[in-house]
Motif scaffolding. Structure first.
Motif, PDB file in Angstrom:
ATOM      1  N   TYR A  13       0.830  -1.207   0.000  1.00 17.63           N
ATOM      2  CA  TYR A  13       0.000   0.000   0.000  1.00 17.63           C
ATOM      3  C   TYR A  13       0.864   1.257   0.000  1.00 17.63           C
ATOM      4  N   ALA A  14       1.888   1.286   0.845  1.00 19.31           N
ATOM      5  CA  ALA A  14       2.756   2.457   0.933  1.00 19.31           C
ATOM      6  C   ALA A  14       3.482   2.703  -0.389  1.00 19.31           C
ATOM      7  N   GLN A  15       3.942   1.624  -1.028  1.00 20.32           N
ATOM      8  CA  GLN A  15       4.652   1.770  -2.298  1.00 20.32           C
ATOM      9  C   GLN A  15       3.733   2.302  -3.392  1.00 20.32           C
ATOM     10  N   MET A  16       2.505   1.788  -3.457  1.00 20.39           N
ATOM     11  CA  MET A  16       1.561   2.255  -4.474  1.00 20.39           C
ATOM     12  C   MET A  16       1.141   3.704  -4.230  1.00 20.39           C
ATOM     13  N   LYS A  17       0.937   4.036  -2.975  1.00 21.75           N
ATOM     14  CA  LYS A  17       0.554   5.405  -2.646  1.00 21.75           C
ATOM     15  C   LYS A  17       1.672   6.378  -2.978  1.00 21.75           C
ATOM     16  N   LEU A  25      -6.635   0.411   1.327  1.00 18.18           N
ATOM     17  CA  LEU A  25      -6.003  -0.645   2.114  1.00 18.18           C
ATOM     18  C   LEU A  25      -7.061  -1.300   2.984  1.00 18.18           C
ATOM     19  N   LEU A  26      -7.151  -2.616   2.908  1.00 19.75           N
ATOM     20  CA  LEU A  26      -8.161  -3.340   3.672  1.00 19.75           C
ATOM     21  C   LEU A  26      -7.544  -4.622   4.228  1.00 19.75           C
ATOM     22  N   HIS A  27      -7.602  -4.756   5.556  1.00 14.77           N
ATOM     23  CA  HIS A  27      -7.078  -5.955   6.198  1.00 14.77           C
ATOM     24  C   HIS A  27      -7.779  -6.163   7.535  1.00 14.77           C
ATOM     25  N   SER A  28      -7.399  -7.211   8.236  1.00  9.92           N
ATOM     26  CA  SER A  28      -8.104  -7.603   9.458  1.00  9.92           C
ATOM     27  C   SER A  28      -7.659  -6.834  10.690  1.00  9.92           C
ATOM     28  N   ARG A  29      -6.595  -6.046  10.599  1.00  7.24           N
ATOM     29  CA  ARG A  29      -6.074  -5.390  11.784  1.00  7.24           C
ATOM     30  C   ARG A  29      -6.624  -3.975  11.968  1.00  7.24           C
ATOM     31  N   PHE A  30      -7.765  -3.712  11.369  1.00  3.19           N
ATOM     32  CA  PHE A  30      -8.553  -2.527  11.694  1.00  3.19           C
ATOM     33  C   PHE A  30      -9.573  -2.914  12.756  1.00  3.19           C
ATOM     34  N   THR A  31     -10.085  -1.934  13.482  1.00  7.01           N
ATOM     35  CA  THR A  31     -11.213  -2.235  14.350  1.00  7.01           C
ATOM     36  C   THR A  31     -12.373  -2.679  13.470  1.00  7.01           C
ATOM     37  N   TYR A  32     -13.282  -3.456  14.033  1.00  4.16           N
ATOM     38  CA  TYR A  32     -14.424  -3.911  13.248  1.00  4.16           C
ATOM     39  C   TYR A  32     -15.224  -2.724  12.721  1.00  4.16           C
ATOM     40  N   TYR A  49     -11.001   4.162  -6.957  1.00  2.00           N
ATOM     41  CA  TYR A  49      -9.674   3.677  -6.606  1.00  2.00           C
ATOM     42  C   TYR A  49      -8.992   3.027  -7.804  1.00  2.00           C
ATOM     43  N   ASP A  50      -7.678   3.275  -7.908  1.00  2.00           N
ATOM     44  CA  ASP A  50      -6.885   2.628  -8.951  1.00  2.00           C
ATOM     45  C   ASP A  50      -6.591   1.171  -8.581  1.00  2.00           C
ATOM     46  N   PHE A  51      -6.305   0.948  -7.294  1.00  3.10           N
ATOM     47  CA  PHE A  51      -5.978  -0.388  -6.809  1.00  3.10           C
ATOM     48  C   PHE A  51      -6.569  -0.584  -5.415  1.00  3.10           C
ATOM     49  N   VAL A  52      -6.811  -1.847  -5.085  1.00  4.23           N
ATOM     50  CA  VAL A  52      -7.181  -2.228  -3.732  1.00  4.23           C
ATOM     51  C   VAL A  52      -6.142  -3.229  -3.257  1.00  4.23           C
ATOM     52  N   VAL A  53      -5.541  -2.947  -2.113  1.00  4.86           N
ATOM     53  CA  VAL A  53      -4.595  -3.874  -1.491  1.00  4.86           C
ATOM     54  C   VAL A  53      -5.289  -4.468  -0.275  1.00  4.86           C
ATOM     55  N   ALA A  54      -5.413  -5.794  -0.255  1.00  7.22           N
ATOM     56  CA  ALA A  54      -6.174  -6.446   0.811  1.00  7.22           C
ATOM     57  C   ALA A  54      -5.500  -7.748   1.229  1.00  7.22           C
ATOM     58  N   THR A  55      -5.912  -8.250   2.382  1.00  9.19           N
ATOM     59  CA  THR A  55      -5.458  -9.551   2.849  1.00  9.19           C
ATOM     60  C   THR A  55      -6.582 -10.563   2.644  1.00  9.19           C
ATOM     61  N   GLN A  56      -6.622 -11.604   3.474  1.00  9.09           N
ATOM     62  CA  GLN A  56      -7.631 -12.651   3.311  1.00  9.09           C
ATOM     63  C   GLN A  56      -9.053 -12.152   3.490  1.00  9.09           C
ATOM     64  N   VAL A  57      -9.234 -10.951   4.027  1.00  8.33           N
ATOM     65  CA  VAL A  57     -10.590 -10.443   4.206  1.00  8.33           C
ATOM     66  C   VAL A  57     -11.319 -10.331   2.874  1.00  8.33           C
ATOM     67  N   VAL A  58     -10.563 -10.190   1.790  1.00  8.17           N
ATOM     68  CA  VAL A  58     -11.192 -10.071   0.485  1.00  8.17           C
ATOM     69  C   VAL A  58     -11.836 -11.387   0.048  1.00  8.17           C
ATOM     70  N   GLU A  59     -11.444 -12.492   0.680  1.00  4.38           N
ATOM     71  CA  GLU A  59     -11.939 -13.798   0.266  1.00  4.38           C
ATOM     72  C   GLU A  59     -13.411 -14.013   0.615  1.00  4.38           C
ATOM     73  N   VAL A  60     -13.882 -13.400   1.693  1.00  2.00           N
ATOM     74  CA  VAL A  60     -15.212 -13.752   2.186  1.00  2.00           C
ATOM     75  C   VAL A  60     -16.142 -12.576   2.436  1.00  2.00           C
ATOM     76  N   SER A  61     -15.614 -11.382   2.613  1.00  2.54           N
ATOM     77  CA  SER A  61     -16.464 -10.324   3.143  1.00  2.54           C
ATOM     78  C   SER A  61     -16.918  -9.287   2.128  1.00  2.54           C
ATOM     79  N   LEU A  62     -16.407  -9.325   0.912  1.00  2.00           N
ATOM     80  CA  LEU A  62     -16.700  -8.263  -0.040  1.00  2.00           C
ATOM     81  C   LEU A  62     -17.516  -8.752  -1.228  1.00  2.00           C
ATOM     82  N   ASP A  63     -18.618  -8.087  -1.477  1.00  5.17           N
ATOM     83  CA  ASP A  63     -19.403  -8.361  -2.678  1.00  5.17           C
ATOM     84  C   ASP A  63     -19.074  -7.291  -3.707  1.00  5.17           C
TER      85      ASP A  63
END
Length: 268
Positions: A13-17, A25-32, A49-63
């Motif tokens: 995320y930092a490199q792209m920004k 940036l989307l990951h599990s280490r944000f508050t719910y 957004y040009d890009f989305v950088v995410a972790t495993q949260v993208v696997e199940v939570s995003l439609d």
């Protein structure tokens, strides 16, 4: 870009920004609460957004429906879930997905045993440039997990035995001698960033404990111990009206989430 660890996602995320791209940036280490806000913003404003950088949260939570995906190596079932976020609105119009053959140094803590990932990548090499039909997926996933099937079966039995011993005496938000054993069964725990400790205390004191959820950050056990090894006892237990919670004395920001830095000097 789908990353396997939060630290790698933050790095990308930092490199792209820095390169001038507009990135989410989307990951599990944000508050719910913050994560829910980010997900709603992404679902309603994906084209911003040009890009989305995410972790495993993208696997199940995003439609959401991405045009393509570049992902670090993962188990085959996890990769299939990630692929499912590509072209979700399209019919009869297949898209290419891209898989890196090497991940980062902590991937073996996320996927254990890691040989499942290695077998998954080897399986997918046979489909390089070819369509991956849905009818083939169950057979391929079974093949990917075959090297570790015996170990995984033993882990399931152990979890079941642990659950039978613990759940009869389990109390919500309580802190007891079996708490660490309970968390280990789920391979993680939830913490409150120190900047929100006062707010959480206030909510519990007012009988609004259900609202504490939006200030919690899930943390895998391996990361919990890694932080302690690096910074010492930065976690402490707090209790309000017999309701216990773990406070993480680490920096937190709405942009980046919970950071690997002690919170002597907090950021916003």
């Amino acid at each position: 870009m789908a990353c396997n660890t939060v630290d790698r996602a933050m790095e990308v995320y930092a490199q792209m920004k820095d390169a001038g791209h507009k990135v989410m940036l989307l990951h599990s280490r944000f508050t719910y609460g913050d994560r829910d806000e980010k997900e709603r913003k992404l679902m309603h404003n994906l084209k911003d957004y040009d890009f989305v950088v995410a972790t495993q949260v993208v696997e199940v939570s995003l439609d959401v429906s991405f045009e393509s995906i570049l992902t670090e190596p993962a188990t085959l079932d996890a990769l299939i879930q990630r692929f499912g976020r590509v072209n979700r609105r399209g019919f009869g119009n297949p898209r290419d997905v891209y898989i890196l053959t090497e991940g980062s140094e902590n991937d073996d803590k996320i996927y254990n045993p890691y040989k499942i990932v290695e077998k998954s990548i080897k399986i997918l090499e046979d489909f390089n440039g070819e369509p991956l039909w849905e009818s083939k997926i169950p057979e391929l996933i079974s093949d990917a997990y075959s090297p570790a099937s015996e170990k995984l079966e033993k882990e399931v039995v152990n979890c079941w035995e642990t659950a039978k011993d613990l759940f009869s005496d389990l109390k919500p938000l309580g802190h007891g001698e079996d708490e660490s054993q309970f968390y280990e069964m789920f391979q993680g725990l939830e913490v409150v960033p120190s900047k929100f400790e006062g707010k959480v205390t206030e909510l519990i004191d007012k009988g609004k404990g259900i609202e504490v959820q939006k200030y919690l950050v899930p943390l895998p056990y391996w990361k919990y111990y890694a932080i302690i090894n690096n910074f010492g006892e930065v976690f402490n237990h707090s209790k309000v009206k017999n309701k216990g919670f773990i406070v993480a004395n680490l920096k937190y920001s709405k942009e980046l989430g919970l950071l690997n830095e002690p919170s002597e000097t907090e950021i916003v």
